[in-house]
Design an enzyme around this catalytic site. Sequence first.
Site, PDB file in Angstrom:
ATOM      1  N   LYS A   1     -14.329   0.996   2.682  1.00 25.98           N
ATOM      2  CA  LYS A   1     -13.302   1.027   1.787  1.00 25.98           C
ATOM      3  C   LYS A   1     -11.520   1.720   2.145  1.00 25.98           C
ATOM      4  O   LYS A   1     -11.726   2.861   2.285  1.00 25.98           O
ATOM      5  CB  LYS A   1     -13.573   1.609   0.633  1.00 25.98           C
ATOM      6  CG  LYS A   1     -12.547   0.737  -0.520  1.00 25.98           C
ATOM      7  CD  LYS A   1     -13.611   1.223  -2.081  1.00 25.98           C
ATOM      8  CE  LYS A   1     -13.338   2.680  -2.588  1.00 25.98           C
ATOM      9  NZ  LYS A   1     -12.461   2.564  -3.625  1.00 25.98           N
TER      10      LYS A   1
ATOM     11  N   LYS B   1      -7.439   5.914  -1.856  1.00 22.16           N
ATOM     12  CA  LYS B   1      -6.631   6.741  -1.610  1.00 22.16           C
ATOM     13  C   LYS B   1      -6.578   8.042  -1.767  1.00 22.16           C
ATOM     14  O   LYS B   1      -5.752   9.036  -0.625  1.00 22.16           O
ATOM     15  CB  LYS B   1      -6.338   7.623  -3.167  1.00 22.16           C
ATOM     16  CG  LYS B   1      -5.443   6.058  -3.825  1.00 22.16           C
ATOM     17  CD  LYS B   1      -5.217   6.915  -5.328  1.00 22.16           C
ATOM     18  CE  LYS B   1      -5.612   6.130  -6.627  1.00 22.16           C
ATOM     19  NZ  LYS B   1      -6.811   6.185  -6.400  1.00 22.16           N
TER      20      LYS B   1
ATOM     21  N   LYS C   1     -19.168  10.146  -3.305  1.00 16.59           N
ATOM     22  CA  LYS C   1     -17.695  11.361  -3.317  1.00 16.59           C
ATOM     23  C   LYS C   1     -18.365  12.733  -2.877  1.00 16.59           C
ATOM     24  O   LYS C   1     -18.491  13.483  -2.522  1.00 16.59           O
ATOM     25  CB  LYS C   1     -16.937  10.387  -4.878  1.00 16.59           C
ATOM     26  CG  LYS C   1     -16.061   9.764  -4.754  1.00 16.59           C
ATOM     27  CD  LYS C   1     -15.157   9.838  -5.291  1.00 16.59           C
ATOM     28  CE  LYS C   1     -14.424   8.528  -5.315  1.00 16.59           C
ATOM     29  NZ  LYS C   1     -13.428   8.349  -6.445  1.00 16.59           N
TER      30      LYS C   1
END
Length: 344
Positions: A207, A210, A114
């Site tokens: 993956k 969102k 991230k």
Amino acid sequence: MPFTPRVFSGVQPTGQLHLGNYLGAVRRFVAMQDDYPCIYCVVDLHAITMWQDPKELIDATYSVTAAYLAAGIDPKKSIVFNQSRVTAHAELAWIFNCVARMGWLNRMTQFKEKAGKDKENASTGLFVYPNLMAADILAYQATHVPVGDDQKQHLELTRDIAQKFNHDYAERLAELGYGEDGLFPMTEPIIQGPATRVMSLRDGSKKMSKSEASDASRINLTDDADAIAQKIRKAKTDPEPLPSDVKGLEGRPEADNLVGIYAALASTTKEAVLTDHGGQGFSAFKPALAELAVEVLAPMNAEMRRLLDDRAHLDAVLTDGAERAHAIAAPILRDVKRVVGFVS
Ligand code: AQP
């Protein structure tokens, strides 16, 4: 004394829930309600570890709540609330910031993914995110946590924190009458089924997420039948037909992903899907998958829309849930503070 079985899990209000969140997590939340007391949280404190527009955060909080209920979580049976309303999460997270070690957090792969290349510019909240997650779980002495595969490492860290706390304060715990198990349980992750890691429809090595920029990479729970069919039709695949057994999916991440999604939606196994569809080309398999996805998701989609038009009901659910969550967490946090040595 062994801990009373209790389930805790959460989803971040960082956008629309997608098929990965549903198959990897929310569907398991629903199933576990029959066997355990369950607490399901909309983890808004986690969401702000990355920038969130405040109005979008509010909308996403209601949207995740509506998705929980539309998927079948019963708010009378299970506790449903948003994390920021119960202060025990943040208070316990601070104590865990002082239990967890830098070295442990430095190993967390989600932070690396991230934060990306610009690590210096990531929020400090993103770095200590796993400590907050440990606090979410242990504030309720939860024994089981249904999650997708990406959360496995964070669950291991939760156990490390629980173990270190129980060990560091063992003498004090004994003085206060705790037995050998200490104050925190060794929580079990529940990572099950053929879709514990649903991959992006555009790239079988990533993956489904969102916050991925491309909407075509995921099926949102709010997508209508046309959007679902179109995204599956355009999903990246290879030119080979489906193999007749699971071994034949090795080295074919996109095919493996679509077969896994089919298996999860049909509540069956990849083997069974390949028994029925092995030898088929994607031109035949994709429409079958789209039909199944619409069949499963359409009723949920309709119910979500209905619920989102009734914010008063969603507010009532969240308020009631927060009160019930606080009632469980408050005495546990009070004990933690006594153990640590805080005067009150
Ligand atoms: N692709 C996935 N396949 C299976 N399970 C998944 N989960 C997430 N993505 C997949 C599971 O969904 C639960 C809630 O996840 P989260 O919202 O807390 O955060 P996340 O894991 O970081 O999910 P996203 O969609 O990738 O969100 P963003 O983009 O905001 O980071 C968890 O149990 C997770 O394992």
